[in-house]
Design a protein around this motif. Sequence first.
Motif, short mmCIF file in Angstrom:
data_model
loop_
_atom_site.label_atom_id
_atom_site.label_comp_id
_atom_site.label_asym_id
_atom_site.label_seq_id
_atom_site.Cartn_x
_atom_site.Cartn_y
_atom_site.Cartn_z
N MET A 1 0.85 -1.19 0.00
CA MET A 1 0.00 0.00 0.00
C MET A 1 0.89 1.25 0.00
N PRO A 2 0.37 2.39 -0.49
CA PRO A 2 1.17 3.60 -0.49
C PRO A 2 1.42 4.10 0.91
N PRO A 3 2.53 4.81 1.12
CA PRO A 3 2.86 5.27 2.47
C PRO A 3 1.89 6.33 2.95
N VAL A 4 1.60 6.29 4.25
CA VAL A 4 0.73 7.29 4.86
C VAL A 4 1.54 8.54 5.15
N ARG A 5 0.98 9.69 4.83
CA ARG A 5 1.67 10.96 5.06
C ARG A 5 1.13 11.63 6.30
N MET A 6 2.01 11.94 7.24
CA MET A 6 1.60 12.64 8.45
C MET A 6 2.41 13.92 8.57
N ARG A 7 1.71 15.03 8.84
CA ARG A 7 2.40 16.31 8.96
C ARG A 7 2.03 16.94 10.28
N GLY A 8 3.03 17.37 11.01
CA GLY A 8 2.73 18.05 12.26
C GLY A 8 3.49 19.35 12.39
N ASP A 9 4.17 19.75 11.32
CA ASP A 9 4.96 20.96 11.39
C ASP A 9 4.08 22.17 11.09
N GLY A 10 4.50 23.32 11.62
CA GLY A 10 3.74 24.53 11.40
C GLY A 10 3.87 25.02 9.97
N ARG A 11 2.79 25.58 9.45
CA ARG A 11 2.80 26.13 8.11
C ARG A 11 2.09 27.47 8.13
N LYS A 12 2.53 28.38 7.31
CA LYS A 12 1.85 29.65 7.20
C LYS A 12 0.74 29.53 6.16
N ALA A 13 -0.34 30.27 6.41
CA ALA A 13 -1.45 30.24 5.46
C ALA A 13 -0.96 30.74 4.11
N LYS A 14 -1.32 30.02 3.06
CA LYS A 14 -0.82 30.35 1.73
C LYS A 14 -1.42 31.66 1.23
N ASN A 15 -2.72 31.83 1.42
CA ASN A 15 -3.40 33.02 0.93
C ASN A 15 -4.53 33.39 1.87
N PRO A 16 -4.23 34.11 2.97
CA PRO A 16 -5.27 34.43 3.96
C PRO A 16 -6.44 35.19 3.37
N LYS A 17 -6.16 36.12 2.45
CA LYS A 17 -7.25 36.91 1.87
C LYS A 17 -8.21 36.03 1.07
N GLN A 18 -7.64 35.09 0.33
CA GLN A 18 -8.48 34.19 -0.44
C GLN A 18 -9.29 33.28 0.48
N THR A 19 -8.67 32.83 1.57
CA THR A 19 -9.38 31.97 2.52
C THR A 19 -10.52 32.73 3.18
N ILE A 20 -10.27 34.00 3.57
CA ILE A 20 -11.32 34.82 4.18
C ILE A 20 -12.47 35.03 3.19
N ALA A 21 -12.12 35.36 1.94
CA ALA A 21 -13.16 35.59 0.94
C ALA A 21 -13.99 34.33 0.72
N ARG A 22 -13.35 33.19 0.75
CA ARG A 22 -14.08 31.93 0.54
C ARG A 22 -14.99 31.64 1.73
N LEU A 23 -14.52 31.94 2.94
CA LEU A 23 -15.35 31.74 4.12
C LEU A 23 -16.57 32.67 4.09
N LEU A 24 -16.32 33.93 3.73
CA LEU A 24 -17.42 34.89 3.70
C LEU A 24 -18.46 34.54 2.64
N SER A 25 -18.03 33.81 1.60
CA SER A 25 -18.99 33.42 0.56
C SER A 25 -20.08 32.51 1.10
N TYR A 26 -19.75 31.77 2.17
CA TYR A 26 -20.76 30.90 2.77
C TYR A 26 -21.84 31.70 3.50
N LEU A 27 -21.55 32.97 3.79
CA LEU A 27 -22.53 33.80 4.50
C LEU A 27 -23.58 34.36 3.55
N GLY A 28 -23.39 34.14 2.25
CA GLY A 28 -24.34 34.67 1.27
C GLY A 28 -25.75 34.15 1.45
N ALA A 29 -25.87 32.95 2.03
CA ALA A 29 -27.20 32.37 2.25
C ALA A 29 -27.96 33.06 3.38
N TYR A 30 -27.29 33.95 4.10
CA TYR A 30 -27.91 34.61 5.26
C TYR A 30 -27.90 36.13 5.08
#
Length: 632
Positions: free
Chosen positions: A1-30
């Motif tokens: 079977m293929p190896p299981v990948r486990m990550r526990g190291d810290g990572r910086k958000a790649k695109n916070p603005k894009q993530t925020i915009a995507r989250l806010l898009s879910y508020l359109g229903a309200y």
Amino acid sequence: MPPVRMRGDGRKAKNPKQTIARLLSYLGAYKKTLIVVVICIVLNAIAQATSSASLGLLVDNYILPMLGQTNPDFGPLVGFLFMLAGIYLVGIVSAFLYNFLMVRVGQGTQKNIRDQMFTHMQTLPIRYFDTHPAGDVMSRYTSDIDTLRQMLSQSIPQCIASAATLIVVFAAMLLTSPILTLVLMVTVSAILMVTKFVAGRSAGFFIGQQTALGAVNGYVEEMINGQRVIKVFCHEKAVKEDFDELNDRLRENAFRAGAYSNAMGPINNNLGYVQYAILAVVGGLMAVYSGGSLLTLGKLISFLTLSRSFNMPISQVSNQINSIVMALAGAERIFQLMDEPAEEDHGYVELVNAKINEDGSITECAERTGRWAWKHPHKAEGTITYTELKGDITMFNVDFGYTPDKTVLHDVTLYAHPGQKIAFVGATGAGKTTITNLLNRFYDIADGKIRYDNININKIRKTDLRNSLGMVLQDTNLFTGTVMDNIRYGKLDATDEECIQAAKLANAHDFITRLPKGYDTELTGNGASLSQGQRQLIAIARAAVADPPVMILDEATSSIDTRTEKLVQDGMDALMKGRTVFVIAHRLSTIMNSDCIMVLDHGRIIERGTHDQLIAEKGTYYKLYTGVFELE
């Protein structure tokens, strides 16, 4: 079977603005609810600013004039106090309402995201689950989703409320004293610089905390499932050391994130007190030396109260920054799952119920007939043809690797004619299960061809392909529900009688009837109350009720004792009758009657033939067979 990948190291958000915009898009229903929320937030901000500014009027116009009067008239003062009470009431009601509505919006959005996650997860290929720990996936549904709930229901409305409060209070301060407002802005700049520094330091650690938490959850889930193995091999110390390493990483990130986060509030509060003292000194000097022309006592009190109202949103926003950063880290992990490519399926050949006419023609039927056919749409000609499903499966020169740099199957060619029983024998890792994964198209081959009734399986829709294949695995999976529900899992529209008949076919009926509630006995924890053999019998009955034309038995009887195996074998033979069957087994006694036995070694077929032919050759199979008898 293929190896299981486990990550526990810290990572910086790649695109916070894009993530925020995507989250806010879910508020359109309200939208309507959010409009009410914004109105309530503005009303609350105005109420706070008005009440603070009114303190100056209270002192200058209602309290100071009554000082020294023998019979003061308290009527105007009482009226003004009632007006202030009304303003405070408006603020209380509006604050309660917008918080109540935002909790509903947050919970609804959380549900929508979780629904979308789960729906998308069902479309992911097996490769994703082979390479991601189950606990890490679960962490996205629990801790990561919970951070989103907190941000949507608390942090975002708090930030909006703080912004509205800042605007309204700033306008009120300008009207009260432009000079003190200028002094306040200088001190606020210092507070903002400190907040930016502390928040910037903590952001990376909050992201690392969420990632490390997923790794810990994944490891714990794996260890819970493997407790018996851990104890058998006395591996407790080793797994504890591994867990300590992951837990230390989580602790370090959580400690640093919490340290900066907890320090931010006290730092801002103390800076706020310093600011308050500076404003009080400057304002007092202005009031004394100007004789009240620049600043009256009441206005000074109002301004000092407004300054506290101005600092409070800054402190609230700084405290919410950490929650927002952590939520964005969780959102990024959630969106990573949701952005995983769905399993591709370009097949167009469908599996349908069929009726075979006397002249050999095929008629498609809506009802189940026990006969199946492949439905070929020909778009160019605008016609449809039918091919009877017979279970003829061939593999030609197949190469495959779970990763591009490592091939596990080499030039595999085999023929399984309708009704034949094909057995695979070989050491662990020889490629036996990999072949069955390819037949199900859990993975696609790198080179070669696989044909099903002379149809390239890439042209068959995956759902239809898998509906034609029944599987009984070595590792049974029973779901929470009754025994009847678990058997019916193989065919959701099966009647109770069909399920009972399938159980009888698998020789599971007798032990099921001896359970406390028979077929209505509730199973939990993967059927933990049953023996391994009993769980396997239910899995076999589940495959039997599906009544598929092709069966794949992957070590189906490996967990059953010899006596139970003998009982099951008759049922298995009845189940396999008239079907194409692929069998993987270590017990050679279960495959001696196979039409063809294939011996695999490191992904290659090194021997093939019937039991008698392979014994006569005295090769690898002969050694395996005689070795088993010597061990017995």
